[in-house]
Design a protein around this motif. Structure first.
Motif, PDB file in Angstrom:
ATOM      1  N   PHE A  12      77.563 -58.339 -12.390  1.00 38.88           N
ATOM      2  CA  PHE A  12      78.881 -57.816 -12.554  1.00 38.88           C
ATOM      3  C   PHE A  12      79.115 -56.341 -12.728  1.00 38.88           C
ATOM      4  CE2 PHE A  12      80.393 -62.494 -14.047  1.00 38.88           C
ATOM      5  CZ  PHE A  12      80.931 -62.567 -12.876  1.00 38.88           C
ATOM      6  N   LEU A  62      77.916 -61.660  -6.799  1.00 37.67           N
ATOM      7  CA  LEU A  62      78.787 -62.838  -7.388  1.00 37.67           C
ATOM      8  C   LEU A  62      77.651 -64.346  -7.068  1.00 37.67           C
ATOM      9  CD1 LEU A  62      82.543 -63.345  -6.607  1.00 37.67           C
ATOM     10  CD2 LEU A  62      81.517 -62.844  -8.867  1.00 37.67           C
ATOM     11  N   PHE A  67      81.332 -50.380 -13.818  1.00 38.41           N
ATOM     12  CA  PHE A  67      82.694 -49.965 -13.216  1.00 38.41           C
ATOM     13  C   PHE A  67      82.917 -48.436 -13.494  1.00 38.41           C
ATOM     14  CE2 PHE A  67      87.165 -48.948 -14.669  1.00 38.41           C
ATOM     15  CZ  PHE A  67      87.804 -49.176 -13.190  1.00 38.41           C
ATOM     16  N   TRP A  68      82.475 -48.037 -14.636  1.00 36.75           N
ATOM     17  CA  TRP A  68      83.093 -46.428 -15.036  1.00 36.75           C
ATOM     18  C   TRP A  68      82.172 -45.498 -14.079  1.00 36.75           C
ATOM     19  CZ3 TRP A  68      87.138 -45.083 -16.969  1.00 36.75           C
ATOM     20  CH2 TRP A  68      87.353 -44.186 -17.636  1.00 36.75           C
ATOM     21  N   SER A  74      80.438 -43.397 -23.963  1.00 36.89           N
ATOM     22  CA  SER A  74      81.052 -42.428 -22.508  1.00 36.89           C
ATOM     23  C   SER A  74      81.734 -41.006 -23.155  1.00 36.89           C
ATOM     24  CB  SER A  74      81.918 -43.162 -22.024  1.00 36.89           C
ATOM     25  OG  SER A  74      82.942 -43.732 -22.552  1.00 36.89           O
ATOM     26  N   PHE A 121      84.078 -45.678 -10.742  1.00 37.93           N
ATOM     27  CA  PHE A 121      85.451 -44.965 -11.085  1.00 37.93           C
ATOM     28  C   PHE A 121      85.253 -43.522 -11.040  1.00 37.93           C
ATOM     29  CE2 PHE A 121      88.237 -43.107 -14.316  1.00 37.93           C
ATOM     30  CZ  PHE A 121      89.282 -43.591 -13.865  1.00 37.93           C
ATOM     31  N   GLY A 157      80.666 -53.642 -10.274  1.00 37.42           N
ATOM     32  CA  GLY A 157      81.693 -52.588 -10.757  1.00 37.42           C
ATOM     33  C   GLY A 157      83.016 -53.394 -11.388  1.00 37.42           C
ATOM     34  N   ILE A 158      82.603 -54.605 -11.897  1.00 35.93           N
ATOM     35  CA  ILE A 158      83.926 -55.257 -12.443  1.00 35.93           C
ATOM     36  C   ILE A 158      84.143 -54.854 -13.818  1.00 35.93           C
ATOM     37  CG2 ILE A 158      85.090 -57.412 -12.669  1.00 35.93           C
ATOM     38  CD1 ILE A 158      84.239 -56.930  -9.932  1.00 35.93           C
ATOM     39  N   PRO A 159      85.187 -54.218 -14.241  1.00 30.35           N
ATOM     40  CA  PRO A 159      85.424 -53.873 -15.492  1.00 30.35           C
ATOM     41  C   PRO A 159      85.715 -55.232 -16.428  1.00 30.35           C
ATOM     42  CG  PRO A 159      87.512 -53.548 -14.262  1.00 30.35           C
ATOM     43  CD  PRO A 159      86.439 -53.885 -13.352  1.00 30.35           C
ATOM     44  N   PRO A 160      85.280 -55.301 -17.306  1.00 29.79           N
ATOM     45  CA  PRO A 160      85.207 -54.016 -18.599  1.00 29.79           C
ATOM     46  C   PRO A 160      83.614 -53.645 -18.607  1.00 29.79           C
ATOM     47  CG  PRO A 160      85.444 -56.038 -19.693  1.00 29.79           C
ATOM     48  CD  PRO A 160      85.507 -56.607 -18.486  1.00 29.79           C
ATOM     49  N   LEU A 161      82.733 -54.162 -17.858  1.00 25.36           N
ATOM     50  CA  LEU A 161      81.251 -53.743 -17.646  1.00 25.36           C
ATOM     51  C   LEU A 161      81.298 -52.292 -17.487  1.00 25.36           C
ATOM     52  CD1 LEU A 161      80.270 -57.034 -16.379  1.00 25.36           C
ATOM     53  CD2 LEU A 161      79.817 -56.320 -18.749  1.00 25.36           C
ATOM     54  N   TYR A 166      85.113 -68.190  -5.229  1.00 25.56           N
ATOM     55  CA  TYR A 166      84.880 -67.010  -4.447  1.00 25.56           C
ATOM     56  C   TYR A 166      86.188 -66.503  -3.961  1.00 25.56           C
ATOM     57  CZ  TYR A 166      79.689 -66.805  -4.126  1.00 25.56           C
ATOM     58  OH  TYR A 166      78.654 -66.369  -4.345  1.00 25.56           O
ATOM     59  N   TYR A 211      86.934 -66.578 -12.982  1.00 27.89           N
ATOM     60  CA  TYR A 211      85.846 -67.293 -11.793  1.00 27.89           C
ATOM     61  C   TYR A 211      84.891 -68.033 -12.667  1.00 27.89           C
ATOM     62  CZ  TYR A 211      81.470 -66.471  -8.810  1.00 27.89           C
ATOM     63  OH  TYR A 211      80.375 -66.664  -8.258  1.00 27.89           O
ATOM     64  N   PHE A 248      87.881 -40.748 -24.674  1.00 32.48           N
ATOM     65  CA  PHE A 248      87.408 -39.434 -24.241  1.00 32.48           C
ATOM     66  C   PHE A 248      88.472 -38.855 -23.283  1.00 32.48           C
ATOM     67  CE2 PHE A 248      85.401 -42.826 -22.128  1.00 32.48           C
ATOM     68  CZ  PHE A 248      85.360 -42.678 -20.879  1.00 32.48           C
ATOM     69  N   ALA A 255      80.538 -57.383  -4.028  1.00 33.68           N
ATOM     70  CA  ALA A 255      80.905 -58.140  -4.903  1.00 33.68           C
ATOM     71  C   ALA A 255      80.339 -59.461  -4.416  1.00 33.68           C
ATOM     72  CB  ALA A 255      82.416 -57.990  -5.145  1.00 33.68           C
ATOM     73  N   GLU A 272      91.638 -56.353 -14.011  1.00 32.67           N
ATOM     74  CA  GLU A 272      90.530 -56.909 -13.192  1.00 32.67           C
ATOM     75  C   GLU A 272      89.613 -57.688 -14.090  1.00 32.67           C
ATOM     76  OE1 GLU A 272      89.395 -54.179 -10.049  1.00 32.67           O
ATOM     77  OE2 GLU A 272      87.494 -54.873 -10.429  1.00 32.67           O
ATOM     78  N   TYR A 300      81.010 -48.132 -23.306  1.00 34.49           N
ATOM     79  CA  TYR A 300      82.299 -47.200 -23.412  1.00 34.49           C
ATOM     80  C   TYR A 300      82.238 -46.229 -24.756  1.00 34.49           C
ATOM     81  CZ  TYR A 300      84.109 -49.265 -19.373  1.00 34.49           C
ATOM     82  OH  TYR A 300      84.242 -49.596 -18.023  1.00 34.49           O
TER      83      TYR A 300
END
Lengths: 487, 510
Positions: free
Chosen positions: A382, A427, A393-394, A469, A397, A386-390, B159, B143, B67, A423, B136, A466
């Protein structure tokens, strides 16, 4: 420019060189029995070198004072940042490697030493201030890397990987060298600042060819499309710890070097090379994503994933400003953590005989048999998607923010839209591990060091990342600023 | 109440419970999840009691600079308050409806609690990026919920759900990046009053539309919804229809309309057209479904089209009506999915023809199902009526034709719902196993009664729900006034025509 000053600036390189030579002696006397001791000492040397470069980063080092040997080498905040990443991920490789090689009886005393020399070369790449230093660093890294890829001689895949990497690497090296000679021919100098100054009056066709050929050579090193073909084969064939090393230290070095060349030597010619970068960025994102979809081997999938991620990192380069460079460095930090976590997870996927499980289909139902491992895999996937909140993603971004701020809306739209293709295959791994019926292939016990590294990296790429960050942003900004102030 | 971080607390309680649930046995996880959602419900009630109607627009605000360029900023206005109430109200019912889930209960409860965290976060966020993160992030637990605990075709559905929604939201993210770059802030209240260049607005609007239209879902990008609904476990369907679809509508209210009023007016005919098509087509499709969940899923698409119609009517009536339709649909479709789930748990089929004559052996069930059917149809006195009446009234002032066509959808809605009800509850008892099903037990009654009361309350005294949002809707309407589109009915002289050119295709891409 006095010599003692220069020698002080390259203290980390000296440490690693001396450590490498001493360890070679130990290896010669002690043989493979000493490999554990050598590994420990090598890790100590790498950590020591990390401490030596850290002050330059924290002090925000930049400018002529941090330039050694008449501008050949820059020991500024940028190179320090990249070196910390390189050394630490090399150290992580050495920590996870013994458990892998012991099973094959292939743990040789040379392994940690080769890693040290490869890391040394990598460090020189990101420090280069001159085409000469660039090439020496690159080849130093590459020679060690070719051997590492073929390290398990008895395994046909490994030998093939080494051969492929060597032949294609030599070709790319030649292309790069041709670009460098063109650049030298049309500017009359090999130093980056000199090249930049010489091109201030305008870009001749010859110099443009030089840029293009150099970019082609560098694109091979960072495995960007269209010079990416070697990556899946080498990633699959090389022993897993080595693959991990290529995907982390090697990647940081190659991208750091590319940034150095593009943003230092050709800084004022951004309009000339930007379109190339935009193309290879988008092409890498799309080809990496599409190529990964059909993969059945998880190491090949990670190879395509790295091609895909390089595309995203290059989006940051296309903006050709401090913000973009800083975003790239931030992305690299997260990428290294994700890759380490990913490969350590792969190392831990073993069947009852201790044989590695690399086929994706055999991971079916992993979440029921090994919930912790499946969770780590899910976090990595995940995050890579790049799926937030991981935290993954940042990174995406930031590079896209830089692109948008540089008025490249079309690139941002296309890049983001293509990330959805990516993705899909990330997945797929989660689907296999969580939704499919248990295959019960993964049974082997895990090394305690593997667990420790996995927990640390997974925590870092989890939302907890985060919290760091703000601090990381400060460091990447410092490093990126230094890149734009070298002389 | 001032200064007490109640919003953060509402996020933290389910988050903490989710982490603990991962390590718990089935029974303990159920209890903890129920307790956590009930605590959130109580906190929600406290929130509502302390909400100052007619006071400052943004209340209970908290701000923490994490930040540069990213801050944790939460706060609510009346619109957000209502949707938050809907969420915390439905969550305990979802947990209660998950009794039939037997495998991996701890992980299931954790996923559900995470869904709650993320959806509350969406409604609370006052920072553009924070909103996006919550928006998101909800994809991951949903899922997993569909994919692990869903029906036979769950993998395809999960999916489709994930990728459709993701594609929509990444386009929105690019637009957000541009907006923050241009306006210099990611603060949502500030951006709601910021005037973007009308030409650029069209691009931004389209990017946001891509996200919200999928989420809503609007015809023709609705196809993920029936798939997801049919495969999801009962509680998943409830929360999907009850709250997650509302994120799309909320997005239109919070972003598309106030931030890009001119573009919204420019594209209003597009929205009307899609909504009209949705109302008619999906209602007709619903009419021929043999699967109960699919029927209700298609009816959701039709109801959401009424929402978009009302939103893009550009007047107070339409906006208030849309909000009420969303709240009502949240209660009623949630309740209908629950009703389906209740008999599914007994017979393990959703085929309409496998039932029949339930009124004889399940009188209590028949009563509640009837109430929710009527509410879905929009019978006066139930929640469905007020919202639909206002929405259609709102659009009638702008476009008679649109209102007319949408009204046929209401008629079709009555047709398919009554048809469903007749085939399931009335008639002779054809199937012995269906005839042998027991009536609602105490747990099930405890779940349907609050929903029934809510639907009646909203139908009889909608003022309770209109009052908190009145000021916000009025402010939104004032902001929209300058851009309101010309309609074919009830001409509104003096309103400016939107200044757009169709050939402005290059705007924003430079």
């Amino acid at each position: 420019m006095d010599w003692s000053h220069s020698l002080r600036l390259i203290a980390p390189e000296e440490t690693l060189s001396i450590a490498g030579l001493v360890l070679l002696l130990i290896a010669a006397w002690g043989g493979d029995k000493a490999s554990r001791l050598i590994s420990i000492l090598a890790v100590a040397a790498l950590v020591g070198a990390t401490f030596l470069v850290a002050p330059a980063l924290c002090g925000g080092a930049m400018g002529p004072d941090y330039s050694a040997f008449f501008g050949q080498v820059h020991a500024d905040a940028f190179s320090s940042f990249a070196k910390i990443l390189i050394y630490l991920s090399a150290a992580a490789t050495l920590v996870v490697a013994p458990a892998f090689f012991d099973r094959l009886g292939a743990m040789k005393a040379e392994f940690p030493i080769l890693v040290i020399f490869a890391a040394l070369g990598s460090g020189m790449m990101v420090s280069a201030g001159d085409l000469l230093a660039l090439y020496i660093g690159l080849e130093m890294n590459s020679l060690a890397a070719y051997v590492l890829a073929a390290f398990v001689r008895t395994d046909g895949r490994s030998a093939e990987a080494g051969l492929k990497y060597f032949v294609l690497g030599a070709l790319a090296s030649g292309i790069l060298l041709f670009g460098m000679s063109l650049t030298y021919g049309f500017t009359g100098t090999t130093s980056f600042s000199g090249i930049n100054a010489a091109l201030a009056g305008g870009l001749s066709n010859g110099a443009l060819f030089g840029i293009v050929f150099m970019l082609a050579g560098l694109a091979f090193k960072i495995s960007a499309v269209p010079f990416h073909m070697w990556t899946p084969d080498v990633y699959e064939g090389a022993p897993t710890p080595v693959t991990k090393f290529f995907a982390t230290s090697g990647k940081v070095a190659a991208i750091g070097l590319t940034m150095r060349v593009m943003l230092d030597a050709f800084a004022d010619q951004a309009d000339a090379w930007r379109q190339i970068i935009v193309f290879i960025a988008l092409a890498s994102i799309v080809v990496g994503a599409l190529g990964a979809i059909g993969q059945k081997n998880i190491k090949r999938l990670m190879a395509y994933s790295s091609i895909n991620n390089v595309g995203f990192i290059l989006v940051g380069l296309s903006s050709a400003n401090v913000q973009g460079a800083s975003a790239m460095l931030f992305y690299l930090v997260i990428y290294v953590a994700m890759t380490v976590a990913g490969f350590v997870t792969i190392l831990m996927l073993k069947d009852e005989n201790g044989e590695p499980v690399e086929e994706i289909a055999r991971l079916g139902g992993l979440s029921r048999t090994r919930p912790g491992l499946a969770l780590a895999l899910a976090i990595v996937m995940f995050s890579l998607a790049g799926i937030p909140p991981l935290f993954g993603f940042w990174g995406k971004f930031l590079v896209f923010r830089a692109a948008v701020h540089a008025d490249m809306m079309a690139l941002a739209f296309l890049g983001f839209a293509a990330s959805v293709i990516g993705a899909f295959y990330y997945l797929k791994i989660v689907k296999v591990a969580y939704f499919d019926e248990p295959v019960d292939a993964v049974k082997g016990e895990s090394d305690v060091w593997h667990k420790a590294i996995l927990i640390v990296t997974c925590l870092f790429i989890s939302p907890l990342g985060y919290l760091l960050s703000g601090w990381l942003q400060g460091l990447t900004d410092t490093a990126a600023t230094a890149l734009f102030h070298t002389l | 109440m001032s200064g007490f971080p109640i919003l953060s607390l509402m996020l933290l309680v389910p988050l903490a419970a989710a982490l603990v649930c991962l390590f718990l046995e089935a029974k303990a996880a159920r209890t903890l999840a129920l307790a956590a959602t009930l605590v959130d419900l109580v906190l929600g009630i406290v929130l509502w009691m302390n909400f100052d109607i007619g006071g400052a627009q943004w209340q209970f605000t908290e701000r923490l600079e994490i930040f540069s360029g990213f801050s944790y900023a939460v706060g609510i206005d009346g619109i957000a308050l209502l949707l938050i109430m809907l969420s915390v109200f439905l969550m305990p019912i979802c947990i209660g409806a998950s009794q039939s889930v037997e495998k991996r209960v701890g992980e299931y409860m954790a996923a559900f609690l995470l869904v709650e965290v993320f959806m509350l976060g969406v409604f609370m966020a006052q920072d553009l990026y924070l909103f996006y993160m919550f928006f998101e992030a909800g994809l991951i637990p949903m899922y997993l919920i569909i994919g692990i605990w869903g029906g036979a075709d769950r993998i395809y559905a999960s999916y489709k759900f994930f990728l459709y929604t993701l594609l929509g939201s990444v386009l929105m993210l690019v637009a957000m990046l541009w907006m923050v770059h241009t306006a210099g802030t990611s603060d949502i209240p500030t951006l709601m009053a910021y005037d973007f260049d009308p030409q650029v607005q069209t691009w931004l609007w389209l990017a946001f539309f891509a996200s919200f239209a999928v989420k809503m879902p609007m015809w023709p990008v609705h196809t993920w919804l029936p798939a997801a609904h049919v495969q999801a476990p009962t509680a998943g369907s409830i929360i999907l229809a009850g709250v997650l679809l509302k994120m799309g509508g909320y997005g239109f209210i919070r972003f598309s309309l106030p931030m890009f009023p001119e573009a919204s007016a420019y594209f209003a005919p597009l929205v009307w057209g899609l909504s009209m098509a949705a109302v008619v087509i999906t209602s007709l499709i619903a009419l021929v479904q043999s699967d109960m969940k699919k029927l209700i899923a298609y009816s959701s698409v039709a109801h959401m089209a009424i929402v978009t119609i009302g939103l893009f009517a550009f007047n107070v009536q339409g906006l208030e009506g849309s909000m009420l339709v969303m709240l009502s649909h949240g209660l009623v479709s949630g309740a209908l999915f629950l009703c389906v789930g209740i008999i599914y748990d007994r017979l393990h089929t959703r085929e309409i023809t496998r039932y029949g004559g339930l009124a004889i052996n399940m009188p209590r069930y028949a009563l509640f199902f009837l109430l929710f059917t009527m509410a879905s149809i929009g019978l006066p006195g139930t929640s469905g009526f007020v919202g639909e009446f206002l929405s259609l009234g709102g659009i009638y002032q702008v476009s008679t034709w649109t209102a007319l066509i949408c009204t046929t959808g209401i008629i079709l809605g009555a047709a398919y719902m009554l048809y469903l009800y007749r085939r399931v509850v009335f008639g002779e008892q054809k199937n012995a196993d269906a005839a042998a099903m027991s009536d609602l037990d105490l747990r099930e009654i405890a779940m349907v009664v609050p929903l029934a009361l809510g639907a009646l309350w909203m139908g009889i005294y909608p003022e309770s729900f209109i009052a908190p949002m009145r000021a916000d809707i009025a402010a939104l309407d004032a902001r929209l006034a300058r851009a309101a589109p010309h309609g074919d009915s009830a001409p509104t002289p003096g309103k400016a025509k939107p200044a757009h050119h169709e050939e402005a295709a290059h705007g924003g891409s430079h």
